[in-house]
Every structure is written in structure tokens, then in C-alpha cells.
Write a protein that holds these residues in place. Structure first.
Motif, PDB file in Angstrom:
ATOM      1  N   HIS A 189       0.833  -1.209   0.000  1.00  0.00           N
ATOM      2  CA  HIS A 189       0.000   0.000   0.000  1.00  0.00           C
ATOM      3  C   HIS A 189       0.863   1.252   0.000  1.00  0.00           C
ATOM      4  O   HIS A 189       0.661   2.176  -0.799  1.00  0.00           O
ATOM      5  CB  HIS A 189      -0.909  -0.026   1.230  1.00  0.00           C
ATOM      6  CG  HIS A 189      -1.762   1.185   1.408  1.00  0.00           C
ATOM      7  ND1 HIS A 189      -1.317   2.307   2.074  1.00  0.00           N
ATOM      8  CD2 HIS A 189      -3.024   1.455   1.010  1.00  0.00           C
ATOM      9  CE1 HIS A 189      -2.274   3.217   2.081  1.00  0.00           C
ATOM     10  NE2 HIS A 189      -3.320   2.728   1.447  1.00  0.00           N
ATOM     11  N   LEU A 378     -16.182   5.083  -5.355  1.00  0.00           N
ATOM     12  CA  LEU A 378     -15.056   4.261  -4.912  1.00  0.00           C
ATOM     13  C   LEU A 378     -14.502   4.749  -3.584  1.00  0.00           C
ATOM     14  O   LEU A 378     -14.165   3.958  -2.701  1.00  0.00           O
ATOM     15  CB  LEU A 378     -13.957   4.268  -5.981  1.00  0.00           C
ATOM     16  CG  LEU A 378     -14.207   3.371  -7.203  1.00  0.00           C
ATOM     17  CD1 LEU A 378     -13.269   3.723  -8.335  1.00  0.00           C
ATOM     18  CD2 LEU A 378     -14.060   1.901  -6.828  1.00  0.00           C
ATOM     19  N   LYS A 379     -14.404   6.058  -3.418  1.00  0.00           N
ATOM     20  CA  LYS A 379     -13.918   6.612  -2.146  1.00  0.00           C
ATOM     21  C   LYS A 379     -14.879   6.272  -1.007  1.00  0.00           C
ATOM     22  O   LYS A 379     -14.448   5.956   0.103  1.00  0.00           O
ATOM     23  CB  LYS A 379     -13.736   8.125  -2.267  1.00  0.00           C
ATOM     24  CG  LYS A 379     -12.559   8.532  -3.147  1.00  0.00           C
ATOM     25  CD  LYS A 379     -12.488  10.035  -3.341  1.00  0.00           C
ATOM     26  CE  LYS A 379     -11.345  10.426  -4.262  1.00  0.00           C
ATOM     27  NZ  LYS A 379     -11.338  11.880  -4.555  1.00  0.00           N
ATOM     28  N   TYR A 383     -11.888   2.986  -1.084  1.00  0.00           N
ATOM     29  CA  TYR A 383     -10.729   2.890  -1.976  1.00  0.00           C
ATOM     30  C   TYR A 383      -9.995   4.227  -2.068  1.00  0.00           C
ATOM     31  O   TYR A 383     -10.619   5.288  -2.077  1.00  0.00           O
ATOM     32  CB  TYR A 383     -11.147   2.451  -3.379  1.00  0.00           C
ATOM     33  CG  TYR A 383     -11.454   0.971  -3.467  1.00  0.00           C
ATOM     34  CD1 TYR A 383     -10.444   0.056  -3.753  1.00  0.00           C
ATOM     35  CD2 TYR A 383     -12.740   0.493  -3.248  1.00  0.00           C
ATOM     36  CE1 TYR A 383     -10.722  -1.299  -3.819  1.00  0.00           C
ATOM     37  CE2 TYR A 383     -13.022  -0.862  -3.309  1.00  0.00           C
ATOM     38  CZ  TYR A 383     -11.999  -1.754  -3.595  1.00  0.00           C
ATOM     39  OH  TYR A 383     -12.276  -3.097  -3.648  1.00  0.00           O
ATOM     40  N   LYS A 384      -8.687   4.140  -2.136  1.00  0.00           N
ATOM     41  CA  LYS A 384      -7.836   5.304  -2.366  1.00  0.00           C
ATOM     42  C   LYS A 384      -7.460   5.302  -3.847  1.00  0.00           C
ATOM     43  O   LYS A 384      -6.999   4.297  -4.378  1.00  0.00           O
ATOM     44  CB  LYS A 384      -6.572   5.206  -1.513  1.00  0.00           C
ATOM     45  CG  LYS A 384      -5.621   6.369  -1.686  1.00  0.00           C
ATOM     46  CD  LYS A 384      -5.756   7.341  -0.562  1.00  0.00           C
ATOM     47  CE  LYS A 384      -4.728   8.447  -0.653  1.00  0.00           C
ATOM     48  NZ  LYS A 384      -4.953   9.483   0.343  1.00  0.00           N
ATOM     49  N   ILE A 407      -6.123  -2.491  -9.578  1.00  0.00           N
ATOM     50  CA  ILE A 407      -6.854  -2.453  -8.311  1.00  0.00           C
ATOM     51  C   ILE A 407      -6.247  -3.469  -7.361  1.00  0.00           C
ATOM     52  O   ILE A 407      -5.944  -4.592  -7.763  1.00  0.00           O
ATOM     53  CB  ILE A 407      -8.370  -2.724  -8.543  1.00  0.00           C
ATOM     54  CG1 ILE A 407      -9.137  -2.692  -7.208  1.00  0.00           C
ATOM     55  CG2 ILE A 407      -8.602  -4.039  -9.269  1.00  0.00           C
ATOM     56  CD1 ILE A 407     -10.650  -2.750  -7.388  1.00  0.00           C
ATOM     57  N   ARG A 409      -7.194  -5.114  -3.888  1.00  0.00           N
ATOM     58  CA  ARG A 409      -8.266  -5.240  -2.883  1.00  0.00           C
ATOM     59  C   ARG A 409      -7.731  -5.231  -1.461  1.00  0.00           C
ATOM     60  O   ARG A 409      -8.358  -4.700  -0.551  1.00  0.00           O
ATOM     61  CB  ARG A 409      -9.036  -6.546  -3.101  1.00  0.00           C
ATOM     62  CG  ARG A 409      -9.919  -6.545  -4.323  1.00  0.00           C
ATOM     63  CD  ARG A 409     -10.723  -7.848  -4.352  1.00  0.00           C
ATOM     64  NE  ARG A 409     -11.620  -7.827  -5.476  1.00  0.00           N
ATOM     65  CZ  ARG A 409     -12.758  -7.145  -5.500  1.00  0.00           C
ATOM     66  NH1 ARG A 409     -13.108  -6.425  -4.461  1.00  0.00           N
ATOM     67  NH2 ARG A 409     -13.541  -7.180  -6.554  1.00  0.00           N
ATOM     68  N   ASN A 412      -6.859  -1.747  -0.695  1.00  0.00           N
ATOM     69  CA  ASN A 412      -7.904  -0.799  -1.124  1.00  0.00           C
ATOM     70  C   ASN A 412      -7.328   0.404  -1.880  1.00  0.00           C
ATOM     71  O   ASN A 412      -7.681   1.545  -1.614  1.00  0.00           O
ATOM     72  CB  ASN A 412      -8.731  -0.314   0.072  1.00  0.00           C
ATOM     73  CG  ASN A 412      -9.821  -1.303   0.448  1.00  0.00           C
ATOM     74  OD1 ASN A 412      -9.814  -2.436  -0.027  1.00  0.00           O
ATOM     75  ND2 ASN A 412     -10.738  -0.897   1.278  1.00  0.00           N
ATOM     76  N   ILE A 414      -6.519   1.938  -5.818  1.00  0.00           N
ATOM     77  CA  ILE A 414      -6.676   1.880  -7.268  1.00  0.00           C
ATOM     78  C   ILE A 414      -5.701   2.882  -7.864  1.00  0.00           C
ATOM     79  O   ILE A 414      -5.729   4.069  -7.532  1.00  0.00           O
ATOM     80  CB  ILE A 414      -8.117   2.206  -7.701  1.00  0.00           C
ATOM     81  CG1 ILE A 414      -9.059   1.080  -7.262  1.00  0.00           C
ATOM     82  CG2 ILE A 414      -8.203   2.404  -9.216  1.00  0.00           C
ATOM     83  CD1 ILE A 414     -10.513   1.369  -7.505  1.00  0.00           C
ATOM     84  N   GLU A 432     -13.030  -0.029 -12.960  1.00  0.00           N
ATOM     85  CA  GLU A 432     -12.481  -0.549 -11.701  1.00  0.00           C
ATOM     86  C   GLU A 432     -13.574  -0.709 -10.648  1.00  0.00           C
ATOM     87  O   GLU A 432     -13.520  -1.632  -9.822  1.00  0.00           O
ATOM     88  CB  GLU A 432     -11.372   0.372 -11.186  1.00  0.00           C
ATOM     89  CG  GLU A 432     -10.186   0.536 -12.132  1.00  0.00           C
ATOM     90  CD  GLU A 432      -9.573  -0.787 -12.554  1.00  0.00           C
ATOM     91  OE1 GLU A 432      -9.504  -1.722 -11.734  1.00  0.00           O
ATOM     92  OE2 GLU A 432      -9.176  -0.895 -13.734  1.00  0.00           O
ATOM     93  N   ALA A 436     -14.475  -3.993  -8.484  1.00  0.00           N
ATOM     94  CA  ALA A 436     -14.611  -3.955  -7.029  1.00  0.00           C
ATOM     95  C   ALA A 436     -15.923  -4.579  -6.559  1.00  0.00           C
ATOM     96  O   ALA A 436     -15.976  -5.208  -5.498  1.00  0.00           O
ATOM     97  CB  ALA A 436     -14.508  -2.510  -6.533  1.00  0.00           C
TER      98      ALA A 436
END
Length: 562
Positions: A189, A378-379, A383-384, A407, A409, A412, A414, A432, A436
Motif C-alpha cells: 500500500h 469508490l472513495k 478505496y484510495k 486495483i 483489494r 484498497n 486503485i 475498476e 470492485a
């Protein structure tokens, strides 16, 4: 003239943090307020000894001696005492030569609410509950632990050591590790986001203000030769490579330059703190402090995921919970029909509409099409989204492919390639989003495209994600509605009038384009002046739906509008 407190570096401190009032505190807790006040009055000439915060405060105030005219440092006492009981403390300030003139006595009321009025960047207290309450309310507060060995009070340089995550930066990265329990996921990450600065933590403002003095100190050292710097700042963090770069990125973006950064990588922090010998060490995890406090004044800032107690856990948003419950992921190899994908898109739209007020504070002013925003959705799902200069290129069967997005998972995250055309970014994110919500791939999933942008055979999961993106971004009802508004027909077929409206100048390239169905669809997708000669252009269909001309054209053909 009003005192320009906002121009100062202001630290607030409780009387029990600055002085050793442990005996008085026990008296208060066992015999009550009246006996406590009487003791303070009767022992006014028996001054208290320095407390755990004293070495830090004394040296901090010494910085005013360097800048005699400006006096840039201010320390303010925030005390729950009554004013009469505070006289003994005021005498102690004078006795120890501490230039502190501002004191707030709140007569039993928790004083942390006055932090903001002082523009204080730190509040030190020995009251755990008060500190936790202050941090919950967004104040930069810390609990200073009892210290068995108070450093010698002298005029040596002030040494400050701070943790990084949960102190200088927020707990975003720490949350990844806590939620997964996997160091490799945390490293992946942070490596993916190495060029993205972390949001500020509770004491970033403290570091920013202190670092200004450090820069002035360095200038003095350069010009005066023999000058000894009176301020040293160190970052002592449990991070190590490959999670190191984001620390540097965050500090650099903030314009902060510290004296030392110690990436401990799981080694006990006390080992390096024994060498640095800071006058204060600040961390967000109490387990990093309890054994260190035997020799060094330590401050615990109970911020973020590392300090969640029973009942503290922030509830998951209703939208996120409803979405997770409504979208079981398909197993590897399982294919989805167009009808199944359409059903999933419809479910998502209903959830967005139902929870719009939770997602957008100004939802009442938004048009339905503005809510079809894959970036925001997504946020909301945790997800970042990060833009990277390149996600890699690889060769396969004699053709070059570049990764447009990927992506992950587990962390989290993208990532979207900045090489991807701007007009394609929204569709890529919607693609994406489809992964997800529909596909159960674990770890990193990459979406390749030929570098020459030619057509190529897509894997089933990619075609499914493309279908999801098209249905999500370009809903049938809205597309037909906008198509009718612009072209005033349910299906566009060429006749002389429409041919002229499309191409009044009889441009040869346009004539060639409208000779094929896809060419005509592309022209209709991007046309902004149909039948509007001499008038202000309007938004084209691809601009309305924020997609590329090609994606819009394909959707027009799918809906039998061309």
C-alpha cells in the motif's frame, strides 16, 4: 493593541504536567476539593518540584532568548484549579525562572476547550480521560506519562522526538496494517502511494511551527560559525523500507526538514531514544512509551485506529454496508450475463439515490447524472485513488501492452496511469468500480491495453467490467433523453436535412465519417452545434456523460439510436 497569539508557537500545559503535584492529586481524590485548596494555601512556601513536562517547557521557552525582540514562544497554563489554589503554582513559575504569564483557572471545568482560542499546537496533561476527550474533539492533546528520571534542567538544546503515523500524519496507513494484520499488504500500500503525501495528523501543525525555528537556527549556524543549534527534531518510526519513501514525501510536501529520521522496522524504539536522549518523545501507541518513560518524558496522543476502545469504533457508513451486502462477488471463472450486470448496476444506482444525502452534503442541488461519479463512489467504499506516471509495459504475442489501471483489494488502492487520456479516466474508474463490486480477484489486478490503442480480445472479466462501466455512466433512460433533446428524434437516420445539419460546410472528412454507422455515431457523440449555425455551441453527448467519444458512440449503437 491585541496580542498576536496566532503568530506565536503556543503550547498549553496543565499544572500537574509542569510540576509534580502527585501528592496533591491524591489528596484531592481522597479528601475532596476543600482539603486540596486548603493544602495549597497552607503550603504556598513549599514549592512543588518539576514535573515530567518541565524539561521540555523550560527549553522551549529558552528559544525566546535567541529571538529577544520577537519572543515567538508562548506557554500557557490550563488548570482546573481555582485561582486561589493556583497562587502556589504561580510562585513556582517565578522561582524556576519560567517566563509564563498566562494562566487559565477553570475551577473544576475541563480546560481543553480553550486550546483553540489560544491557537495552541499542543496541550499536555496528566489526565488521561481529559486528553482522550480532547483528541476525540479534534484538539492536539497528549497525556504525559509519569517519568521516573527527570532530565537535568540546563541550557542544552531542546530535543524533540516524534512518531510519524498517528502523530505527524494521520492513521490512513496504520489502518491498512491494523485491518489486514499483514505487513506485506501495508508495504505494498505504502509503496504504491509513495509519491502521495499522507493527510496531516494531530501534531503536524506543531512540527510545522517548530521547523520554522529550526530553519532560522540553521541560518544562524551558517553565519555565526561557532553557534550551537538549540533545537533538534527527530522522527522515530516503526516503518522501514519499502514504506520509507512516503514519510519523506509527506515531510517534503509540508516543507519540513528534520535532523534525523529513524526507520526502526520493528526494533524497540528505546534503543535509539537512549542515544538521542530527547526531552520529550510523542507517540500514538502507549505500548511504545510505557517502558521508555522510565528514562524519558513521554507523551501519548490517543489518536486513530491504534487507540480505538470498545464503543469507539466509527460505524461503517450505511451506503458502504448496504453496498457490501448487496454485491456478492463472483468466483474466478464464473461469467456474468449482460442482464446480470445490468441488474447490479441498477441496484447500485438505487443505493446511491437512497443514500445520496450521506454521500454528498449538497445532494439536493445535484442532477442525477452528477451522482454517477465513480471516483466518489469508490472513495465511499473505502478505496484510495492514485495517479501514477506509469504502471508498466509488457510484451505478449509480439504486441506491447501498457497497464492503464490496477486495483489492489487487500490495500484498497486503485492506481490509474497518467498516460491514460483524460477523457478515458472516468470510464477507467467505472471499470475498476465494476471489478470492485463484481469480481473476487485477490491481490493486485491489472488492466492492460495495447500501446497502439488497437482492438484486442478482452478477457471475460474485462468485458464484464467494461459493460458495467457503460451501463453505470451512460444509463439508457438518460442517454435517450439527452439524445432526443439534441437531435429531436428517437433514432437518427440520415436524410438531406440532417446531413446538412451535421455538415453545413460539406466537409469531405465529415462526409466520409457519416458513411459508416460507427463514424456517424462518433460524430453524433461529439457534435456540439447540430442545427445551430451561428449560435453558441452546446455540450456534446460525450461531455454530458463525461466519457470519450468512442465510448459514447458505442453506447449510442448499443441503444439503437443510430
Amino acid at each position: 493593541m491585541p496580542f498576536p497569539i496566532e503568530q506565536k508557537l503556543v503550547v498549553a500545559v496543565s499544572s500537574t504536567a509542569l510540576f509534580d503535584l502527585s501528592q496533591e492529586d491524591k489528596l484531592y481524590k481522597t479528601l475532596g476539593l476543600d482539603e486540596f485548596r486548603a493544602f495549597q494555601k497552607n503550603n504556598r512556601n513549599n514549592l512543588p518540584k518539576p514535573g515530567a513536562a518541565f524539561p521540555f517547557v523550560a527549553r522551549l521557552l529558552n528559544l525566546n532568548n535567541i529571538y529577544d525582540d520577537e519572543q515567538p514562544i508562548e506557554v500557557v497554563i490550563l488548570s482546573r484549579n481555582h485561582a486561589d489554589a493556583g497562587l502556589r503554582m504561580m510562585d513556582a513559575l517565578s522561582h524556576y525562572g519560567l517566563n509564563i504569564s498566562r494562566c487559565f483557572f477553570t475551577a473544576g471545568e475541563q480546560p481543553f476547550k480553550y486550546i483553540e482560542s489560544l491557537d495552541a499546537v499542543l496541550y499536555l496533561s496528566t489526565d488521561k480521560d481529559e486528553v482522550r476527550n480532547a483528541v476525540k474533539n479534534g484538539y492536539p492533546a497528549g497525556y504525559i506519562l509519569p517519568c521516573e528520571t527527570i532530565p537535568v534542567i540546563d541550557n542544552s538544546p531542546l530535543k524533540i522526538a516524534l512518531d510519524f503515523d498517528g502523530i505527524i500524519a494521520d492513521d490512513e496507513a496504520e489502518t491498512v496494517f491494523k485491518n489486514t494484520g499483514k505487513l506485506e499488504v501495508f508495504h505494498k500500500h505504502e509503496n504504491a502511494l509513495r509519491g502521495v503525501p499522507l493527510p496531516p495528523g494531530p501534531l503536524m501543525k506543531l512540527l510545522l511551527k517548530i521547523s520554522k525555528f529550526q530553519k532560522l537556527e540553521r541560518k544562524k549556524a551558517e553565519t555565526m560559525g561557532e553557534y550551537t543549534q538549540m533545537l533538534q527534531i527527530s522522527i522515530v518510526t516503526a516503518r522501514n523500507a519499502p514504506a520509507h519513501e512516503r514519510v519523506i514525501t509527506t515531510l517534503s510536501e509540508a516543507g519540513v526538514d528534520v535532523d534525523g529520521i529513524f526507520m526502526m522496522g520493528g526494533i524497540d524504539k528505546r534503543r535509539v531514544l537512549d542515544v538521542i536522549k530527547p526531552h520529550i518523545f510523542i507517540d500514538d501507541q502507549i505500548t511504545h512509551l510505557e517502558h521508555v518513560a522510565e528514562i524519558i518524558p513521554c507523551v501519548h496522543v490517543p489518536f486513530g485506529i491504534a487507540n480505538i476502545e470498545d464503543g469507539d469504533q466509527a460505524p461503517i457508513s450505511e451506503f458502504k454496508k448496504a453496498t457490501q451486502d448487496s454485491f456478492p462477488l463472483t468466483s474466478t471463472g464464473e461469467k456474468l450475463s449482460d442482464d446480470q450486470i445490468s441488474h447490479k448496476v441498477d441496484m447500485l444506482k438505487k443505493l446511491i439515490w437512497k443514500h445520496k444525502a450521506e454521500i454528498w452534503s449538497d445532494s439536493d442541488s445535484l442532477e442525477p447524472i452528477q451522482m454517477l461519479d465513480p471516483d466518489e463512489i469508490l472513495k465511499q467504499l473505502g478505496y484510495k485513488i492514485v495517479e501514477s506516471s506509469s504502471l508498466g509495459v509488457f510484451e505478449h504475442s509480439g504486441k506491447s501492452y501498457e497497464v492503464s489501471a490496477q486495483i489492489d483489494r487487500e490495500s484498497n488502492v486503485i492506481e490509474v496511469s497518467s498516460q491514460e487520456p483524460v477523457v478515458s479516466r472516468t470510464f477507467t474508474l467505472a471499470h475498476e468500480l465494476g471489478h470492485a463490486l463484481m469480481h473476487a480477484q485477490t491481490g493486485l489486478h491489472r488492466d492492460p491495453k495495447p500501446k497502439d490503442r488497437s482492438n484486442f480480445k478482452r478477457m471475460p472479466v474485462e468485458r464484464e467490467a467494461d459493460k458495467f462501466a457503460a451501463l453505470f455512466l451512460m444509463p439508457e433512460k438518460l442517454v435517450k433523453q439527452e439524445f432526443m433533446r439534441i437531435y429531436m428524434v428517437e433514432k437518427f437516420s440520415l436524410n438531406d436535412d440532417r446531413r446538412y445539419a451535421l455538415n453545413p460546410s460539406n466537409d469531405k472528412k465529415i462526409n466520409e465519417m457519416i458513411g459508416s454507422q460507427f463514424g456517424l455515431a462518433k460524430l453524433l457523440a461529439k457534435k456540439d452545434n447540430y442545427n445551430r449555425q451561428g449560435q453558441t455551441p452546446i455540450q456534446s453527448l460525450n461531455e454530458i456523460f463525461n466519457v470519450s467519444v468512442e465510448s459514447m458512440a458505442i453506447r449510442l449503437i448499443e441503444l439503437d439510436l443510430v
